[in-house]
Design an enzyme around this catalytic site. Sequence first.
Site, short mmCIF file in Angstrom:
data_model
loop_
_atom_site.label_atom_id
_atom_site.label_comp_id
_atom_site.label_asym_id
_atom_site.label_seq_id
_atom_site.Cartn_x
_atom_site.Cartn_y
_atom_site.Cartn_z
N CYS A 128 -4.34 -8.69 -1.57
CA CYS A 128 -5.38 -9.71 -1.33
C CYS A 128 -6.33 -9.94 -2.50
O CYS A 128 -6.36 -11.01 -3.11
CB CYS A 128 -6.19 -9.34 -0.09
SG CYS A 128 -5.21 -8.98 1.36
N HIS A 136 15.26 2.47 -5.00
CA HIS A 136 14.48 2.78 -6.20
C HIS A 136 13.35 3.73 -5.79
O HIS A 136 12.77 3.58 -4.70
CB HIS A 136 13.92 1.49 -6.80
CG HIS A 136 13.24 1.66 -8.11
ND1 HIS A 136 11.92 2.07 -8.20
CD2 HIS A 136 13.67 1.49 -9.38
CE1 HIS A 136 11.58 2.13 -9.48
NE2 HIS A 136 12.62 1.79 -10.22
#
Length: 474
Positions: free
Chosen positions: A24, A197
């Site tokens: 945000c 990953h």
Amino acid sequence: MPYINYMRENGAIFLNSYTNSPICCPSRAAMWSGQFVHLTQAWNNYKCLDPNATATTWMDLLEKSGYHTHSMGKLDYTSGDHSVSNRVEAWTRDVPFLLRQEGRPVTDLVGDTSTKRVMTKDWNITDAAVQWIRHTAESLTQPFALYLGLNLPHPYRTDSLGPTAGGSTFRTSPYWLNKVSYDQVSVPKWLRSEDMHPVDFYSTFTKNCSGHFTEEEIRSIRAFYYAMCAETDSMLGEVIAALRDSGLLNRTVVLFTSDHGDLAMEHRQFYKMSMFEGSSHVPLLIMGPGVKSGFEISLPVSLVDIYPTMLDLAGVPQPGGLSGHSLIPLVSGVRVQSAEPHPGWVLSEYHGCNANASTYMLRISEWKYITYADGLTVPPQLFNLSKDESELRNVASHFPDVCHDLDKLLRTILDYPSVSQTVHRYNKQQFLEWKKSLGDSYTQVIANLRWHIDWQKDAKSYERDIEEWLLGFN
């Protein structure tokens, strides 16, 4: 989503638009300042633009140039906000432990088939914006700029997890859920945990998504997210209707975008904080005078481009030092004398919680290149989005020359190993200051943040891990 489609038919849509940081506050800081995250040092949801700084937003410049400006709803681009848990998790992300920081994603059905207003706070703000258009904008003799920031379709805070909880509740009503074609909601493919990953696995674990989910759970979360998007679209419709009824629509530019997306259970994750498309790719539509109708732009663009675009729309000279480029030539076909051609690549970076390494993404042509930390200690990722829309095949080892060229280009934009070190030092410094400020209450406070369920299983061990991480740092 009828009103998004209305904008798409009557304006321009950017098919490859990205946030400059998939969370945000840093994302919004980039949009308001027109500068990349590493330039403003908006490292996490707590550290963004200084509210007392001289940094000038594009809205400030419009006001100085004679516009009547008004901002409503969620702004969220200055430092000092968000929870203590959020900032501590960001500061300690280099500590070698795995702790669940979020609530498990859940759905919550409220109301009935007549309940149109689920997110009442956003609806109240939308109502206020509609009233402002009808009673203020319509009567103005000067041009206006209105900013309306909504929270939806952001997941709701999970109240049952206490005051430190994050947003892991996907909430809607039967009214909106009935608008979703449930049988067409896909269940995304996942890699095996051992094939993920390492940074993606860390994100999955800390987001409390490493456990078992049934296909029905996953499909339900995604359906609820789409329903929340539909409710957001309806708010956009209220604004468009107010402009139309006031006779302003044909002479007003409307821009719709977002600070980030939500993975909605893609890649065994929800929320944001990731460079996967569900998190980093954002909508961007522009409609209004001078904008081509039904126009699609495939060139990658990002939120820092909004600053120079707004100034070009208003005919306001651009200041120096901006990271973005005006989009007006792309949506109108008219060259703007002051505008440099868009370079065709976008940069996104992330330095906050739920990812245990600074992350840098370069998107250009069909390639998405993601590198971490110093570029050496964590392996990079490379995705060919034209052949692998789901981003399930990391082809970095198959295309070393492409990785080399993209990394070289990235380093001309920023010295990312140096930036990573700056963030690393900042995190330790901020954590130490916070720890010292707590005095004797430190042990109790840190044990009761969002990770409290895991932390309290072996609190002393986790405290030792932090002390080892801080060794040699004063």
